[in-house]
Design a protein around this motif. Structure first.
Motif, PDB file in Angstrom:
ATOM      1  N   GLY A  55       0.584  -1.365  -0.186  1.00  0.00           N
ATOM      2  CA  GLY A  55      -0.515  -0.353   0.143  1.00  0.00           C
ATOM      3  C   GLY A  55       0.738   1.059  -0.032  1.00  0.00           C
ATOM      4  N   LEU A  56       2.052   1.207  -0.299  1.00  0.00           N
ATOM      5  CA  LEU A  56       3.345   2.090   0.144  1.00  0.00           C
ATOM      6  C   LEU A  56       3.075   3.419  -0.953  1.00  0.00           C
ATOM      7  CD1 LEU A  56       5.728   4.014   1.734  1.00  0.00           C
ATOM      8  CD2 LEU A  56       6.789   2.844   0.308  1.00  0.00           C
ATOM      9  N   ARG A  57       2.605   3.148  -2.328  1.00  0.00           N
ATOM     10  CA  ARG A  57       2.235   3.687  -3.248  1.00  0.00           C
ATOM     11  C   ARG A  57       0.967   4.770  -3.362  1.00  0.00           C
ATOM     12  NH1 ARG A  57       2.488   0.948  -9.050  1.00  0.00           N
ATOM     13  NH2 ARG A  57       4.875   0.462  -8.083  1.00  0.00           N
ATOM     14  N   GLY A  58       0.173   3.719  -2.845  1.00  0.00           N
ATOM     15  CA  GLY A  58      -0.897   4.659  -2.259  1.00  0.00           C
ATOM     16  C   GLY A  58      -1.264   5.908  -1.723  1.00  0.00           C
ATOM     17  N   TYR A  59      -0.433   4.922  -0.820  1.00  0.00           N
ATOM     18  CA  TYR A  59      -0.204   6.584   0.112  1.00  0.00           C
ATOM     19  C   TYR A  59       0.629   7.567   0.210  1.00  0.00           C
ATOM     20  CZ  TYR A  59       1.448   9.202   4.310  1.00  0.00           C
ATOM     21  OH  TYR A  59       2.056   9.697   5.552  1.00  0.00           O
TER      22      TYR A  59
END
Length: 628
Positions: free
Chosen positions: A349-353
């Motif tokens: 989920g890092l990219r979305g955050y």
């Protein structure tokens, strides 16, 4: 033999009624206690006049407050009951294999849940009407209003709860989502305003939320008010009306629309969505980023309040941005865990955050750097109809120009103001000790601040509002071009002293309006009452001193000069009259205002002496001299 499909199933409908009787039974019981039982218990000692209030005002008040609360609570309980099968895969699969069209299944359950609320409303209406007839005070009109209003509220809140059920597959999350969405708009507005008050210099935090209609409980509790209607001949209140019925009608109509939307979502709902926090696929990103945004504002705001050192300006803005990103981080990954039903979400989920954090950072930085031009915007003088600063309102072009000069000086010295206010947080530097003649010590301000709100009314009807906190000290007041000095001249402008709403003084006040008054001496516990003639004489003297600039409306810095210049004596004057600026009504208005004379107030001091209000018993001493 081919199975017959149906748009309505009486068995499902009846099963809901019998199975979930505690829901509609509890709703009916509460209203039974609140209306017929209560009215009967109170009627035993009530006369005919009291019955008017009991069967009119009381009944309508229950609709405006208790009606909203019960409709909201039992709306969600009813929806959770009749659509509970959607939250478990086995029960959802079983119901959807019945020879009933989806529309029929939805309608059977929807009408059953709505019946939980509307049927008791009708029963309570009849029972209360019968009870009122029994005690001799039947008020069918008020009861009919109660029935229509409460039923309209039930239609809206129940339909809204049903729509929420279509968005989630979790029985636990259903009421949480319902409550959040009911208050989301006002909550987000307050949180956004709180962040903007840090990021935008001059931002005015509005008290009344503009998004009230999008938060139904807030809007309804604001709009629904009971008002007494006096008799045209006697003036006695014999009838009551409930204001806000139109608002309820609009919400009821919206409820019907929400029910149709719920049906459309229900037709496309996947049975496998049972157990999912979000049951609609395209709403999952909305949920995740919505939770992130809400958490950034709420948790970030909480972190800012708890951990920030109190400085303002750049330090506060960048600190808030950091806390917003931290709060958004928590919200984003909590939402990710709920959607994935797993704790292993941080790597994927890092990219979305990072996308979310980038957008938040750009917006916050843009506001702090005034890329949108909010902070530097000052209305054109030709477009302004009136200006108001802290209840001093005027249409005088010269005064409007003066107010614009105040704002422009504040805007131009933004960084210096923020720096001064940050430094003045040290209390040791903000006060000085003054020694009275008797040796007592009092703390006087050396460095203070003054909060002001500027509101321009433009020719197109719009308003421009700004709020500032200006640092004040004796050096700044001595500099005629400083914001503090400009503000002091506005606040204590003799021509604005007697203005509508300011200090409770109507603009059209005259000596003839003065009715009485009193004087509070510093060394006496009880005030000395004035006769009407004494009060009018003092008012004339005060008015003369105000015009001469010898009486401050407000000391924006209570420093050594204040304590040495202002007498420890408060004059309170009471007035009564008809003041057009307070409304078009021709009714008598009454009020009072207080002032403290100063060393320069020659007319007021002379009047006090001539009236015998200052003598050996009632000494005229400055506030510093009067310290005990």
């Amino acid at each position: 033999m081919q199975s017959k499909t149906s748009y309505f199933n009486y068995t499902v409908f009846r099963e809901n009624i019998t199975r979930f009787w505690p829901v509609w039974g509890g709703y009916a019981f509460i209203w039974m206690i609140a209306l017929p039982f209560y009215i009967f218990s109170q009627s035993k000692e009530a006369d005919s006049s009291s019955l008017v209030y009991l069967t009119g005002e009381y009944v309508l008040n229950t609709a405006s407050v208790l009606g909203v609360a019960l409709a909201m609570i039992f709306g969600i309980l009813s929806a959770m009951a009749v659509f509970s099968y959607l939250f478990q895969t086995r029960s959802a699969g079983m119901f959807h294999t019945l020879p009933i069209r989806r529309e029929g299944l939805f309608l059977s359950n929807y009408l059953a849940g709505l019946g939980f609320l509307l049927a008791p409303n009708g029963l309570i209406f009849l029972l209360t009407l019968g009870m009122e007839a029994l005690i001799g005070g039947a008020n069918a009109s008020a009861l009919l209003t109660w029935f229509l209003v409460v039923s309209g509220l039930c239609v809206f809140f129940y339909s809204f709860a049903v729509l929420c059920a279509m968005f989630t597959g979790s029985l636990l999350f259903h009421p949480i989502l319902y409550v959040i969405l009911n208050f989301l708009a006002v909550g987000i507005e307050l949180l956004v305003n709180g962040a903007l008050s840090v990021l935008l210099f001059g931002f005015s935090f509005q008290r009344a939320p503009k998004t009230g209609p999008l938060s139904p409980p807030v809007e309804l509790l604001t709009r629904l008010k009971v008002r007494g209607v006096p008799d045209s001949a006697t003036g006695e209140v014999k009838r009551f009306v409930l204001e806000g019925g139109g608002t309820v009608a609009i919400y009821a109509a919206v409820g019907v629309v929400l029910a149709v939307l719920a049906l459309l979502f229900y037709r496309k709902r996947h049975t496998e969505a049972a157990g999912d926090v979000v049951a609609v696929a395209f709403l999952k990103p909305v949920f995740q980023y919505g939770v992130s945004f809400a958490a950034a504002l709420s948790l970030g705001g909480m972190f800012f309040v708890l951990f920030h050192d109190g400085s303002i300006g750049w330090n506060a803005a960048w600190a808030l941005m950091l806390y917003l990103l931290a709060g958004g981080f928590v919200g984003y990954y909590v939402a990710e865990m709920l959607l994935k039903k797993s704790f292993r979400v941080f790597r994927r989920g890092l990219r979305g955050y990072l996308v979310f954090a980038g957008v938040m950072l750009v917006l916050a930085a843009g506001m702090e750097l005034d890329l949108f031009g909010y902070e530097s915007h000052v209305p054109d003088a030709g477009s302004i109809v009136s200006v108001e600063i802290n209840q001093s309102k005027t249409k005088d072009p010269a005064k409007i120009a003066q107010a614009l000069a105040v704002q422009k000086s504040i805007v131009s010295e933004k960084r210096e103001i923020e720096s001064t206010l940050s430094r003045s947080r040290n209390l040791a530097d903000a006060y000085q000790e003054l020694k009275a003649p008797n040796g007592e010590v009092v703390k006087a301000q050396k460095q203070g601040s003054y909060a002001l709100k500027i509101q321009y009314t433009l020719q197109n009807g719009n308003q421009v509002t700004r709020a500032y906190t200006v640092p004040v000290n004796r050096k700044l007041l001595a500099d005629a071009s400083s914001p503090a000095a400009r503000l002091d001249r506005w606040v204590n402008d003799p021509e604005l002293f007697f203005t509508s709403g300011r200090n409770g003084i109507p603009a059209s006040l005259t000596t003839e309006n003065i009715m009485s008054g009193s004087i509070q001496y510093s060394h006496e516990g009880q005030p000395v009452n004035l006769t009407q003639q004494q009060a009018r004489t003092l008012y004339a003297a005060i008015a003369a001193d105000v015009q001469a600039g010898a009486i401050h409306h407000e000391w924006i810095l209570m420093d050594e000069t204040y304590y040495a210049s202002v007498y420890a004596l408060d004059i309170k004057l009471d007035y009564s009259g008809r003041f057009p600026e307070w409304g078009e009504s021709n009714e008598l208005q009454a009020g009072s205002f207080s002032i403290s004379p100063e060393l320069a107030s020659r007319n007021t001091v002379a009047a006090l002496k001539n009236l015998g209000l200052v003598d050996e018993t009632h000494l005229l001493r400055t506030r510093l001299e009067s310290i005990n």
